[in-house]
Design a protein around this motif. Sequence first.
Motif, PDB file in Angstrom:
ATOM      1  N   VAL A 108      -0.421  -8.233  -2.435  1.00 52.66           N
ATOM      2  CA  VAL A 108       0.487  -7.983  -3.553  1.00 52.66           C
ATOM      3  C   VAL A 108       0.257  -6.642  -4.018  1.00 52.66           C
ATOM      4  O   VAL A 108       1.056  -5.475  -4.131  1.00 52.66           O
ATOM      5  N   ILE A 109      -1.034  -6.312  -4.431  1.00 51.61           N
ATOM      6  CA  ILE A 109      -1.503  -5.391  -5.136  1.00 51.61           C
ATOM      7  C   ILE A 109      -1.498  -4.020  -4.179  1.00 51.61           C
ATOM      8  O   ILE A 109      -1.233  -3.075  -4.402  1.00 51.61           O
ATOM      9  N   LEU A 110      -1.851  -4.379  -2.880  1.00 52.21           N
ATOM     10  CA  LEU A 110      -1.976  -3.147  -1.721  1.00 52.21           C
ATOM     11  C   LEU A 110      -0.596  -2.858  -1.366  1.00 52.21           C
ATOM     12  O   LEU A 110      -0.608  -2.274  -0.750  1.00 52.21           O
ATOM     13  N   GLU A 111       0.517  -3.744  -1.712  1.00 55.21           N
ATOM     14  CA  GLU A 111       1.915  -3.480  -1.086  1.00 55.21           C
ATOM     15  C   GLU A 111       1.786  -3.696   0.377  1.00 55.21           C
ATOM     16  O   GLU A 111       2.260  -2.845   0.990  1.00 55.21           O
ATOM     17  N   SER A 112       1.079  -4.466   0.921  1.00 57.23           N
ATOM     18  CA  SER A 112       0.954  -4.683   2.377  1.00 57.23           C
ATOM     19  C   SER A 112       0.617  -6.227   2.646  1.00 57.23           C
ATOM     20  O   SER A 112      -0.071  -6.863   3.078  1.00 57.23           O
ATOM     21  N   PRO A 113       1.937  -6.863   2.724  1.00 60.90           N
ATOM     22  CA  PRO A 113       2.197  -8.215   2.996  1.00 60.90           C
ATOM     23  C   PRO A 113       1.537  -8.585   4.280  1.00 60.90           C
ATOM     24  O   PRO A 113       0.943  -9.902   4.415  1.00 60.90           O
ATOM     25  N   LYS A 114       1.313  -7.994   5.401  1.00 61.32           N
ATOM     26  CA  LYS A 114       0.851  -8.404   6.829  1.00 61.32           C
ATOM     27  C   LYS A 114      -0.459  -7.806   6.901  1.00 61.32           C
ATOM     28  O   LYS A 114      -1.092  -7.808   8.078  1.00 61.32           O
ATOM     29  N   GLN A 150      -8.807  -6.297   8.007  1.00 61.77           N
ATOM     30  CA  GLN A 150      -9.830  -5.866   9.051  1.00 61.77           C
ATOM     31  C   GLN A 150      -9.622  -4.414   9.594  1.00 61.77           C
ATOM     32  O   GLN A 150      -8.407  -3.745   9.747  1.00 61.77           O
ATOM     33  N   ARG A 151     -10.883  -3.794   9.521  1.00 65.23           N
ATOM     34  CA  ARG A 151     -10.882  -2.225   9.801  1.00 65.23           C
ATOM     35  C   ARG A 151     -12.175  -1.911  10.344  1.00 65.23           C
ATOM     36  O   ARG A 151     -13.167  -2.798  10.047  1.00 65.23           O
ATOM     37  N   PRO A 152     -12.448  -0.838  11.081  1.00 66.51           N
ATOM     38  CA  PRO A 152     -13.664  -0.553  11.611  1.00 66.51           C
ATOM     39  C   PRO A 152     -14.643  -0.375  10.631  1.00 66.51           C
ATOM     40  O   PRO A 152     -14.444   0.240   9.489  1.00 66.51           O
ATOM     41  N   GLY A 153     -15.902  -1.200  10.877  1.00 68.53           N
ATOM     42  CA  GLY A 153     -16.892  -1.136   9.503  1.00 68.53           C
ATOM     43  C   GLY A 153     -16.782  -2.179   8.398  1.00 68.53           C
ATOM     44  O   GLY A 153     -17.428  -2.079   7.569  1.00 68.53           O
ATOM     45  N   GLY A 154     -15.360  -2.678   8.487  1.00 72.11           N
ATOM     46  CA  GLY A 154     -15.083  -3.714   7.340  1.00 72.11           C
ATOM     47  C   GLY A 154     -14.849  -2.798   6.031  1.00 72.11           C
ATOM     48  O   GLY A 154     -14.987  -3.170   4.997  1.00 72.11           O
ATOM     49  N   LEU A 155     -14.227  -1.565   6.206  1.00 71.45           N
ATOM     50  CA  LEU A 155     -13.918  -0.730   5.007  1.00 71.45           C
ATOM     51  C   LEU A 155     -12.518  -0.356   4.934  1.00 71.45           C
ATOM     52  O   LEU A 155     -12.264   0.269   5.851  1.00 71.45           O
ATOM     53  N   ILE A 156     -11.976  -0.665   3.768  1.00 69.83           N
ATOM     54  CA  ILE A 156     -10.419  -0.527   3.778  1.00 69.83           C
ATOM     55  C   ILE A 156     -10.410   0.402   2.178  1.00 69.83           C
ATOM     56  O   ILE A 156     -11.019   0.022   1.202  1.00 69.83           O
ATOM     57  N   LYS A 157      -9.852   1.841   2.458  1.00 69.84           N
ATOM     58  CA  LYS A 157      -9.716   2.597   1.672  1.00 69.84           C
ATOM     59  C   LYS A 157      -8.461   2.067   0.645  1.00 69.84           C
ATOM     60  O   LYS A 157      -7.571   1.672   1.064  1.00 69.84           O
ATOM     61  N   ILE A 158      -8.881   1.981  -0.581  1.00 71.18           N
ATOM     62  CA  ILE A 158      -7.665   1.862  -1.401  1.00 71.18           C
ATOM     63  C   ILE A 158      -7.495   3.017  -2.581  1.00 71.18           C
ATOM     64  O   ILE A 158      -8.342   3.813  -2.828  1.00 71.18           O
ATOM     65  N   LYS A 167      -6.633   4.494  -6.576  1.00 77.60           N
ATOM     66  CA  LYS A 167      -7.422   4.329  -7.635  1.00 77.60           C
ATOM     67  C   LYS A 167      -6.669   3.293  -8.564  1.00 77.60           C
ATOM     68  O   LYS A 167      -7.332   2.354  -9.237  1.00 77.60           O
ATOM     69  N   ASP A 168      -5.250   3.579  -8.517  1.00 73.65           N
ATOM     70  CA  ASP A 168      -4.461   2.495  -9.254  1.00 73.65           C
ATOM     71  C   ASP A 168      -4.763   0.871  -8.628  1.00 73.65           C
ATOM     72  O   ASP A 168      -4.625  -0.095  -9.329  1.00 73.65           O
ATOM     73  N   GLN A 169      -4.998   0.965  -7.431  1.00 77.45           N
ATOM     74  CA  GLN A 169      -4.791  -0.353  -6.667  1.00 77.45           C
ATOM     75  C   GLN A 169      -6.303  -1.156  -7.106  1.00 77.45           C
ATOM     76  O   GLN A 169      -6.651  -2.111  -7.489  1.00 77.45           O
ATOM     77  N   PHE A 170      -7.237  -0.190  -7.259  1.00 76.00           N
ATOM     78  CA  PHE A 170      -8.573  -0.349  -7.632  1.00 76.00           C
ATOM     79  C   PHE A 170      -8.495  -1.174  -9.197  1.00 76.00           C
ATOM     80  O   PHE A 170      -9.322  -2.034  -9.442  1.00 76.00           O
ATOM     81  N   ASP A 171      -7.767  -0.257 -10.149  1.00 75.18           N
ATOM     82  CA  ASP A 171      -7.816  -0.803 -11.345  1.00 75.18           C
ATOM     83  C   ASP A 171      -7.291  -2.023 -11.548  1.00 75.18           C
ATOM     84  O   ASP A 171      -7.504  -3.023 -12.204  1.00 75.18           O
ATOM     85  N   LYS A 172      -6.056  -2.196 -10.754  1.00 72.51           N
ATOM     86  CA  LYS A 172      -5.179  -3.743 -10.804  1.00 72.51           C
ATOM     87  C   LYS A 172      -6.295  -4.689 -10.139  1.00 72.51           C
ATOM     88  O   LYS A 172      -6.283  -5.978 -10.979  1.00 72.51           O
TER      89      LYS A 172
END
Length: 156
Positions: free
Chosen positions: A117-123, A127-135, A137-142
């Motif tokens: 919900v916070i990432l606005e990405s229901p699907k 999983q990303r290469p290296g296990g690292l998902i960039k988000i 600042k406002d998503q980080f704060d939430k």
Amino acid sequence: MGNYYIKTIWAPGGQDGLDDINRTEFAEGQERVAQRFIKCDGFFLYETGHKNKGKIGAKAIFAQGIIQTSPKVINTRNEHKYKTEGGEEKNFPYHVKINLSKIINSLNGVSLDTIRVILESPKDNMQRPGGLIKIKKDQFDKLCLELEKCYRKSQK
């Protein structure tokens, strides 16, 4: 602006009392991802839903932290190998030293549904290469607020 990430870890690491965790690992071939990670301003650890040692991962954020001072990627070569569910060995030679400011049992963490919900990405499958998902600042704060709520509930 700033760099914020969700770093996924193979489950069920957040259920095993990680109070003393001081690094996060990156698989073979992911040195560039680790180099990106050391430049972050803040991150969360997310436990995947994989099975290991009779436990199933919580699919939840369970910790928040920053990179230690004087960041660098450490190559430990072949010291850290893990078996996947299929029985194959996977090498995680790259490490980045971290400081966790908040940590709870992953079973009490921020759920995948809330993260989506916070990432606005229901699907998004987390999983990303290296296990690292960039988000952002406002998503980080939430997510910080959600982790704080989970932390308070776990302290009662």
